[in-house]
Design a protein around this motif. Structure first.
Motif, mmCIF file in Angstrom:
data_model
loop_
_atom_site.group_PDB
_atom_site.id
_atom_site.type_symbol
_atom_site.label_atom_id
_atom_site.label_comp_id
_atom_site.label_asym_id
_atom_site.label_seq_id
_atom_site.Cartn_x
_atom_site.Cartn_y
_atom_site.Cartn_z
ATOM 1 N N ASP A 167 0.830 -1.207 0.000
ATOM 2 C CA ASP A 167 0.000 0.000 0.000
ATOM 3 C C ASP A 167 0.865 1.258 0.000
ATOM 4 O OD1 ASP A 167 -2.121 -1.680 0.114
ATOM 5 O OD2 ASP A 167 -2.479 -1.452 2.265
ATOM 6 N N LEU A 168 2.062 1.178 0.569
ATOM 7 C CA LEU A 168 2.955 2.337 0.598
ATOM 8 C C LEU A 168 3.356 2.745 -0.808
ATOM 9 C CD1 LEU A 168 5.261 1.232 3.565
ATOM 10 C CD2 LEU A 168 3.483 2.992 3.623
ATOM 11 N N GLU A 170 1.748 2.006 -3.610
ATOM 12 C CA GLU A 170 0.571 2.466 -4.348
ATOM 13 C C GLU A 170 0.219 3.897 -3.968
ATOM 14 O OE1 GLU A 170 -2.441 -0.358 -3.545
ATOM 15 O OE2 GLU A 170 -1.450 -2.008 -4.630
ATOM 16 N N ALA A 171 0.324 4.221 -2.680
ATOM 17 C CA ALA A 171 0.035 5.587 -2.248
ATOM 18 C C ALA A 171 1.049 6.570 -2.821
ATOM 19 C CB ALA A 171 0.040 5.660 -0.720
ATOM 20 N N ALA A 172 2.320 6.140 -2.890
ATOM 21 C CA ALA A 172 3.350 7.016 -3.452
ATOM 22 C C ALA A 172 3.115 7.267 -4.934
ATOM 23 C CB ALA A 172 4.725 6.388 -3.229
ATOM 24 N N LEU A 174 0.218 7.231 -6.444
ATOM 25 C CA LEU A 174 -0.937 8.116 -6.562
ATOM 26 C C LEU A 174 -0.552 9.572 -6.310
ATOM 27 C CD1 LEU A 174 -3.723 6.019 -4.780
ATOM 28 C CD2 LEU A 174 -3.482 6.455 -7.232
ATOM 29 N N ASP A 175 0.490 9.766 -5.506
ATOM 30 C CA ASP A 175 0.975 11.122 -5.237
ATOM 31 C C ASP A 175 1.936 11.616 -6.300
ATOM 32 O OD1 ASP A 175 -0.503 11.355 -2.946
ATOM 33 O OD2 ASP A 175 1.093 10.629 -1.624
ATOM 34 N N THR A 182 9.990 6.735 -5.097
ATOM 35 C CA THR A 182 9.355 5.813 -4.147
ATOM 36 C C THR A 182 10.405 5.059 -3.339
ATOM 37 O OG1 THR A 182 7.483 5.520 -5.651
ATOM 38 C CG2 THR A 182 7.787 3.863 -3.934
#
Length: 274
Positions: A167-168, A170-172, A174-175, A182
């Motif tokens: 999830d880390l 994927e969140a990066a 998205l940002d 990343t």
């Protein structure tokens, strides 16, 4: 139950104390021998434990005959070079094997694991020929060369990265972070304890490395190789050898005192998930 718990705790403490004493005996023997005369050091009398007169002759002779500032510098450069190279390459390779998908990844990681199973002495001749072809014999680079990459470090960092949630990443993404951002700003900082553990292991292995420095260098030597050359073929001056060994311990003692917190945290957390 409370009495039983106290008895078990007391037994554990007794065992730990006995193990600690067993580990300290060689170091204490080295310290005491450094202040003895040659006659006392080689005496067959088991009761000659403490020197009759604490003499500094061995230390003065060793300091006079051995260039310790140069030996300290060579050893520190060896440790620093291997630690930096090992942590950098293992971090990059570990992240690639754990998080990226590319052709031949499993085969390449299998080769890394295979290298861990092969004795390091097998690589001495190829490594020597490589350093010789580069014209880097008898240099600091020659000492650092075998530690530029580490199969153990790659495996250790790969396991650390695999323990992190996806999830880390994927969140990066998205940002707006790319793969490099990343890795650099999100993933790498989370494996800092594993990097510290790898750095500690690498520093210890580099400090006590003996065979490679004796083979590849004649003049530019670390402390381990210089101490080995003090041993004679038929006899050795044990007080001087122990005095030199005691002086050789100073860099690692200082490094441990400075990085004591990181040492304990790295060893304690390197085996678990972050």
């Amino acid at each position: 139950m409370e009495t039983k718990a106290k008895i078990n705790q007391a037994l554990i403490h007794i065992i730990l104390i006995l193990v600690s004493i067993t580990m300290l005996v060689p170091f204490l023997w080295m310290v005491l021998t450094a202040f003895k005369t040659m006659t006392e050091a080689t005496s067959v009398n088991p009761f000659v434990i403490f020197p009759k007169t604490w003499k500094m002759d061995s230390f003065t002779t060793v300091i006079k005959n051995m260039n310790f500032p140069v030996l300290y510098m060579n050893t520190l450069l060896l440790i620093a070079g291997r630690v930096i190279a090992a942590v950098l390459t293992a971090t990059l390779a570990g992240y690639a094997f754990a998080r990226l998908n590319f052709r031949g990844k499993n085969l390449m990681f299998s080769l890394v694991m295979f290298q861990m199973m092969v004795p390091g002495q097998i690589f001495i001749i190829p490594q020597y020929l490589m350093v010789s072809k580069m014209g880097m014999l008898n240099t600091i680079f020659a000492l650092v060369f075998p530690g530029l990459v580490t199969a153990f470090g790659t495996f250790l960092l790969r396991q650390a990265y695999m323990g992190l949630p996806r999830d880390l990443e994927e969140a990066a993404r998205l940002d707006g972070c790319n793969i490099g951002q990343t890795f650099l700003f999100i993933m790498a900082p989370l494996t800092r304890s594993s990097m510290v553990a790898l750095g500690i292991f690498t520093a210890v292995f580099a400090y006590k490395d003996l065979m490679w420095p004796l083979i590849v260098n004649k003049d530019v030597m670390p402390l381990s190789a210089a101490l080995a050359k003090m041993q004679g073929q038929y006899t050795s001056n044990y007080p001087q050898l122990m005095a030199a060994s005691l002086l050789a311990c100073i860099p690692m003692i200082i490094l441990y005192l400075i990085f004591q917190k990181q040492f304990i945290e790295g060893i304690a957390t390197s085996g678990g998930k972050l």
